[in-house]
Design a protein around this motif. Structure first.
Motif, PDB file in Angstrom:
ATOM      1  N   LYS A 112       0.856  -1.196   0.000  1.00  0.00           N
ATOM      2  CA  LYS A 112       0.000   0.000   0.000  1.00  0.00           C
ATOM      3  C   LYS A 112       0.889   1.243   0.000  1.00  0.00           C
ATOM      4  O   LYS A 112       2.105   1.125   0.117  1.00  0.00           O
ATOM      5  N   ASP A 122      -3.170   0.020  -3.352  1.00  0.00           N
ATOM      6  CA  ASP A 122      -4.242   1.034  -3.292  1.00  0.00           C
ATOM      7  C   ASP A 122      -4.797   1.306  -4.692  1.00  0.00           C
ATOM      8  O   ASP A 122      -5.999   1.485  -4.872  1.00  0.00           O
ATOM      9  N   LYS A 123      -3.901   1.359  -5.676  1.00  0.00           N
ATOM     10  CA  LYS A 123      -4.346   1.637  -7.056  1.00  0.00           C
ATOM     11  C   LYS A 123      -5.241   0.500  -7.537  1.00  0.00           C
ATOM     12  O   LYS A 123      -6.300   0.725  -8.132  1.00  0.00           O
ATOM     13  N   GLU A 125      -6.931  -1.589  -5.639  1.00  0.00           N
ATOM     14  CA  GLU A 125      -8.178  -1.604  -4.856  1.00  0.00           C
ATOM     15  C   GLU A 125      -9.130  -0.483  -5.269  1.00  0.00           C
ATOM     16  O   GLU A 125     -10.297  -0.504  -4.904  1.00  0.00           O
ATOM     17  N   SER A 126      -8.601   0.500  -6.005  1.00  0.00           N
ATOM     18  CA  SER A 126      -9.484   1.578  -6.468  1.00  0.00           C
ATOM     19  C   SER A 126     -10.362   1.109  -7.625  1.00  0.00           C
ATOM     20  O   SER A 126     -11.318   1.772  -7.999  1.00  0.00           O
ATOM     21  N   ASN A 249      -5.124   7.431  -6.900  1.00  0.00           N
ATOM     22  CA  ASN A 249      -5.277   6.031  -7.294  1.00  0.00           C
ATOM     23  C   ASN A 249      -6.013   5.805  -8.618  1.00  0.00           C
ATOM     24  O   ASN A 249      -5.466   5.215  -9.540  1.00  0.00           O
ATOM     25  N   GLY A 356      -4.213   9.520   0.031  1.00  0.00           N
ATOM     26  CA  GLY A 356      -3.483   8.582   0.885  1.00  0.00           C
ATOM     27  C   GLY A 356      -3.931   8.774   2.316  1.00  0.00           C
ATOM     28  O   GLY A 356      -4.886   9.519   2.578  1.00  0.00           O
ATOM     29  N   LYS A 363      -9.601   6.970   5.775  1.00  0.00           N
ATOM     30  CA  LYS A 363      -9.884   6.069   4.652  1.00  0.00           C
ATOM     31  C   LYS A 363      -9.388   6.741   3.386  1.00  0.00           C
ATOM     32  O   LYS A 363      -9.555   7.963   3.233  1.00  0.00           O
ATOM     33  N   ILE A 364      -8.802   5.973   2.507  1.00  0.00           N
ATOM     34  CA  ILE A 364      -8.348   6.568   1.247  1.00  0.00           C
ATOM     35  C   ILE A 364      -9.561   6.873   0.372  1.00  0.00           C
ATOM     36  O   ILE A 364     -10.487   6.080   0.290  1.00  0.00           O
ATOM     37  N   TYR A 366     -10.414   6.981  -3.233  1.00  0.00           N
ATOM     38  CA  TYR A 366      -9.783   6.526  -4.483  1.00  0.00           C
ATOM     39  C   TYR A 366      -9.942   7.518  -5.629  1.00  0.00           C
ATOM     40  O   TYR A 366      -9.203   7.468  -6.599  1.00  0.00           O
TER      41      TYR A 366
END
Ligand code: URA
Length: 408
Positions: A112, A122-123, A125-126, A249, A356, A363-364, A366
């Motif tokens: 992450k 993260d990317k 999960e976006s 992301n 981030g 929470k991110i 996205y």
């Protein structure tokens, strides 16, 4: 042995033994050692460093916290790449599909975001429904059928690094050569590839700030590779300005797709370099021959189709990925030439917009991020839009945010 004497020993700059590192780090994993004690030890490591021997030992302790994947059943040379972390660095999402579409299999474990730097997990999960938590069976299956697989650490694979990585992110202990080396190399060794390329990013927007540190890191990573019988190659690249024009992301996933469809920007140039090295080593051909294969894979859309196949194979629904955010603009306050875009300040601004996080309560978002609309060297008029900002937060731009852009 006790944790306080280990922290104090490192605070005095002394070398810790394998047993001491094992006691501290495995104790933290089992929750016998508190977060604040581990944060304190990590900070002592950031300040006083570790020797090569300590770094090799910590890498080994990380690896042994989980399984080591044996990819020999695939029957082919497997490659992997990893960046030490930067801003707008989306090369994995470009390189993986290219390499796989050229017939070279890439197996990757990603992380992450760390500090201001973005993380591939993260990317991924976006992308709606994308599964980054693959079992060993799914990991091997996707590697066999798609040729490119990217997963987060699970309870199987280097779980200790995952826990330490999260604490480093929340305790300001990201920028340490031995911690970065052991974090990256443990994931690379455990996920089983034969050829590993590490892209060491150097500059104000990277975790590694100086060329001297980058050279040391390169030497240590190669040495660790030798100990585990892996071929490790490194490249050192600039991170004083963002690698791509998109930071955040979903914006970065979209940028990777544009490059795979043929857009020729700096992200393309770096991805071309990395993919060519990996293909030439895996196929035992020259780099020039490998570069021709890469260009052909992009021109024929083979690489783009491979990206879509990779996303589908991990359950992602790319057509459902949308940027949902309010838009703000940064405008130039003067006429002149754009002489620099400060990667560190851009990374900090992206964090402020929500791309981030700095603690586990956040929470991110996205959709949050920045699109840079001007390149270094461009002539700028007063009031020109320099960047579009995407955010769902109520933010007030400061002079510091605007000073990301150096205009003379
Ligand atoms: N990437 C990692 O996996 N770990 C680090 O420490 C830095 C970048």
């Amino acid at each position: 042995m006790n944790i306080l004497s280990i922290i104090e020993k490192k605070a005095l700059g002394k070398e810790l033994s394998y047993e001491e590192l094992e006691y501290a780090f495995n104790g933290f994993y089992k929750e016998d050692i508190e977060d604040y004690q581990m944060s304190s030890l990590l900070m002592a490591i950031v300040i006083n460093g570790m020797t090569l021997e300590e770094t090799i030992n910590l890498t080994d302790i990380f690896i042994k916290s989980g399984k080591v994947y044996d990819l020999s059943s695939i029957g082919e040379v497997i490659v992997d790449k990893h960046s030490t972390g930067g801003i707008g660095d989306t090369t994995t999402l470009v390189v993986g599909p290219i390499v796989a579409s050229c017939g070279v299999k890439m197996a990757k474990i990603s992380g992450k975001g760390l500090g201001i730097t973005g993380g591939t997990i993260d990317k991924l999960e976006s992308i709606p429904k994308f599964n980054v938590y693959l079992t060993k069976r799914q990991f091997l299956e996707n590697l066999k059928t798609v040729g490119f697989v990217d997963s987060s650490q699970t309870l199987d694979l280097v779980p200790l690094d995952k826990k330490v990585y999260n604490l480093r992110n929340n305790s300001g202990t990201t920028s340490s050569i031995p911690l970065i080396v052991s974090s990256i190399m443990s994931k690379k060794i455990a996920s089983g590839a034969d050829i590993i390329l590490i892209d060491i990013k150097v500059g104000n927007g990277a975790l590694v700030k100086t060329k001297k540190d980058a050279n040391l890191m390169s030497e240590w990573m190669k040495e660790i590779g030798k100990r585990y019988n892996k071929k490790v190659v490194t490249i050192i690249s600039d991170m004083n300005k963002p690698l791509s024009n998109c930071i955040g992301n979903r914006l970065e996933v979209e940028e990777a797709m544009r490059v795979l469809k043929g857009e020729k920007c700096e992200l393309f140039v770096t991805s071309l370099e990395i993919a060519s090295i990996l293909i030439s080593l895996a196929k035992n051909i020259t780099k020039e021959e490998a570069t021709k294969e890469v260009i052909e894979a992009i021109d024929s859309k083979k690489a783009y189709k491979k990206f879509l196949e990779f996303v589908r194979a991990q359950n992602g629904e790319i057509s459902k990925m949308k940027i949902k955010a309010n838009v703000k603009y940064i405008r130039s306050e003067e006429d002149g030439i754009l002489v620099g875009i400060n990667a560190k300040k851009i990374g900090e601004l992206a964090l402020k917009l929500g791309a981030g996080k700095t603690n586990d309560r956040e929470k991110i978002d996205y959709s949050a991020g920045i699109k840079l609309l001007k390149n270094v060297g461009d002539k700028i008029n007063k009031n020109d839009i320099l960047a579009t900002l995407y955010t769902n937060k109520t933010i007030k731009l400061s002079n510091d945010d605007i000073s990301c852009f150096e205009i003379e």
